[in-house]
Every structure is written in structure tokens, then in C-alpha cells.
Scaffold this motif. Structure first.
Motif: not given
Length: 367
Positions: A186-194
Motif C-alpha cells: 500500500x506504500x508502493x512496494x510493487x512486483x520486482x521492486x525489492x
């Protein structure tokens, strides 16, 4: 994917969290490192004291301006970048130690965000590091002798009081992790972002959370977590039934069998037949490969294990590697940073930091 009502309520509650100045330290650094942090943020409404997470940012003029403001997003969440910008970490503690918390990532944070890294030409390797707590399981009386500095034992019946933060039985540990990842989403963690990392039982939790869908653990009401770009497992526990047999532990660790059987029974129930289904080393490689193709599982897994680990035998690493090697399309790499005793990676921080750098390098080298 639509979050359930608890996730929506938690994402609303996080607006009460604010960025604050903080310092983190590592035994390998001469001075504490200033950071900006939001600590112990609940990811569930009416959360117990361990259902929370902490987020750390490097202290820069831009992040310093956030101090005192509500936590509304992760830095750079809207930026279009090819490679991960975040690290999310799951701590260990044999599913049972309430003192080993999300703060155990702070030595690694100190290395990632130290001043010389910020003043040089290179930017920090990631723009935020999140570390998740989760409900732990009960610990038996008497306290196992293998624990040199044990936590206070807890048994609701013997102690005649309840502590919801210490009563988890599988799949609650996984459920908590999925709720934490949903809040970060909900804070912006998205697929492939981490990059998702885990140490010890945290490595097991990381693999449980992303290599199989939530329904595999009886959590079909929860959404899939955002897909990590890579998963990093450090001194992990992967084949649970093997840890409760002298043969599975090998001669070097066979003396730990009774302790393993005790805390695994608390964490996963007395029915040992159910342990195999929860074990990442027992996951079906064909189903893992299908998830990689579908984009719901990470395309890269990096596993590392210290040859000097006095608590977890190296054959746990070998068993997990054998399973993942059969998952077509999954890229598997052996880490080479871990040395020393079991807790050294999180106590020192530098090995987790170096492992993160290696993982990011592998991602950049991917075709």
C-alpha cells in the motif's frame, strides 16, 4: 489483487506513523549512522506487540525533510526503474524468541546507509530497507540448554496468563508476513521492486511466503504478495522433518535434535506429518517453475550458508538447493559471504549488506 478488510484498515492506520530521526550501528563501523525511520508500525488493526514493521531511509537532505511527516509512501515508489530499490528482511529466532526483532537488521542498515556511501559517487544500493516482526511461538519449560541467553519461557497454561504475541502456530507466522508485505504494498512496494531476505527461520518464512500461493498454507483469503525481484536466504531452515532426526542433522548437529523437535512442535504442531508440507525444501519444483513463469515467484534465488554455523547443518542448504535446481526457469545462485557462527550475519550486518550487493549485481547481469 484486492486486500482484505484488515489490510485496508492497517493501511489507514499507518497514516498515524511518522518519519523520525534515528541512528543505527554496526560493530564494524566506528560511529553510529544517522537515518530516517518509521519504527514498529502495525500492519494489522488491533495488532499484538509483534505484528509490526520498521522502515529505514538514508539520511539525506530530501529524507530529512520528511521528519515529522506522516508515512504515506516509500521513497521512489512512483519512479520507473529496472532494478529493485528496496530490501525487505525477515529475522530469525527459531520462530520463538520475542527478543530477536526487526531491529536486528540495523547493523546491515548502517553499512548500506553509512556516510561515506552517501558522499561518494555511488548512491546507496537501495532507497529503503524494511524489516518485519511477526508473532512468535511458545517456548518450552525447561529452557533448552542450547540457548546461552534464553528469553523468559512462556506457556499460557503454566504461566496462567496469555500473551498473543507468543502463541503463533503455523500458518500464523506466514500470515503475519503476508500482512506486512501487503501494508508495504500500500506504500508502493510493487512486483520486482525489492529483494526479500531472511535469516534462519526468516529464510524459511521468505520462501514459504513467495514460492507457494497463500492457499498452500490455508491462507487463501489473503492476496499474493508483491513479487520480489530476488530472494536471499541466509543460514536457513528449509527441511523441517530432517531437523528432528539425528540422521537429518548429521553427526555435527545431532545433539540438537531434542531442541529442534521441541520448538518445531510448538511452531508447526505435534503432527510431524504436516511439517513436510510446510517445508520449502519439500515444495514441488514444477509448481515453483509455474509461478516463475506466471510472474508470481522471484526469478532469482540466492542461498548462502556458513560452514561454521553451529546451529543449522549445511545439508539444509543442500536440500533446498536440490529442490530449486529442478525448478525450470528459476535462476539459482550460491552466496559466498557467510562465515562464523549462526547469528554472525545479523549481529555484524556487513555480510547481509555484501549479500545484498551481490544479489543486485546478479540482477543487473541478468539478460
Amino acid at each position: 489483487m484486492t486486500p482484505d478488510r484488515a489490510d485496508v484498515a492497517a493501511s489507514q492506520d499507518i497514516r498515524q506513523a511518522r518519519w523520525q530521526p534515528a541512528e543505527v550501528a554496526s560493530p564494524h563501523l566506528d560511529h553510529p549512522v544517522p537515518v530516517v525511520a518509521a519504527k514498529d508500525v502495525a500492519y494489522l488493526p488491533h495488532a499484538n506487540r509483534l505484528q509490526n514493521l520498521s522502515i529505514y531511509l538514508p539520511r539525506t537532505p530530501r529524507t530529512a525533510a520528511l521528519i515529522g511527516t506522516p508515512v504515506t509512501s516509500l521513497p521512489g515508489a512512483d519512479a520507473a526503474v529496472r532494478h529493485p530499490r528496496y530490501l525487505v528482511h525477515l529475522h530469525g529466532g527459531a520462530w520463538r524468541d520475542p527478543r530477536l526483532t526487526s531491529a536486528s537488521i540495523e547493523p546491515a542498515v548502517a553499512h548500506a546507509f553509512r556516510a561515506d556511501a552517501l558522499t561518494g559517487e555511488a548512491a546507496p544500493p537501495v532507497t529503503a530497507i524494511a524489516s518485519l516482526n511477526y508473532t512468535v511461538s511458545q517456548i518450552d519449560y525447561p529452557v533448552p540448554p542450547v540457548m546461552k541467553d534464553p528469553p523468559v519461557p512462556y506457556d499460557a497454561i503454566k504461566d496462567n496468563h496469555t500473551d498473543p504475541a507468543r502463541e503463533a502456530v503455523h500458518p500464523q507466522h506466514v500470515s503475519d508476513v503476508l500482512h506486512g508485505l501487503a501494508l508495504l504494498g500500500s506504500l508502493g512496494l510493487a512486483d520486482g521492486s525489492y529483494v526479500l531476505s531472511g535469516h534462519s527461520c526468516g529464510a524459511c518464512l521468505a520462501l514459504q511466503s513467495v514460492l507457494q500461493p497463500p492457499r498452500h498454507h490455508g491462507l487463501g483469503h489473503l492476496p499474493e504478495p508483491p513479487r520480489p525481484a530476488a530472494l536471499l536466504g541466509l543460514n536457513g531452515l528449509y527441511d523441517l522433518p530432517a531437523l528432528a532426526t539425528a540422521e537429518g542433522l548429521g553427526t555435527s548437529h545431532a545433539h540438537l535434535r531434542d531442541d529442534y523437535e521441541a520448538f518445531l512442535s510448538r511452531a508447526f504442531g505435534a503432527d510431524k506429518g504436516a511439517w513436510a508440507d510446510a517445508s520449502p525444501a519439500g515444495f514441488d519444483p514444477v509448481s515453483i517453475a509455474a509461478r516463475v513463469r506466471e510472474g508470481t515467484a522471484p526469478p532469482l534465488v540466492v542461498l548462502d550458508h556458513s560452514a561454521e554455523d553451529q546451529l543449522v547443518p549445511e545439508n539444509q542448504h543442500e536440500r533446498m538447493t536440490a529442490t530449486l535446481a529442478e525448478a525450470a526457469g528459476l535462476r539459482l545462485a550460491r552466496g559466498h559471504r557467510l562465515t562464523g557462527p549462526h547469528a554472525a550475519p545479523w549481529e555484524e550486518g556487513v555480510m547481509i549488506y555484501q549479500s545484498l550487493l551481490d544479489t543486485l549485481r546478479l540482477l543487473r547481469e541478468a539478460p
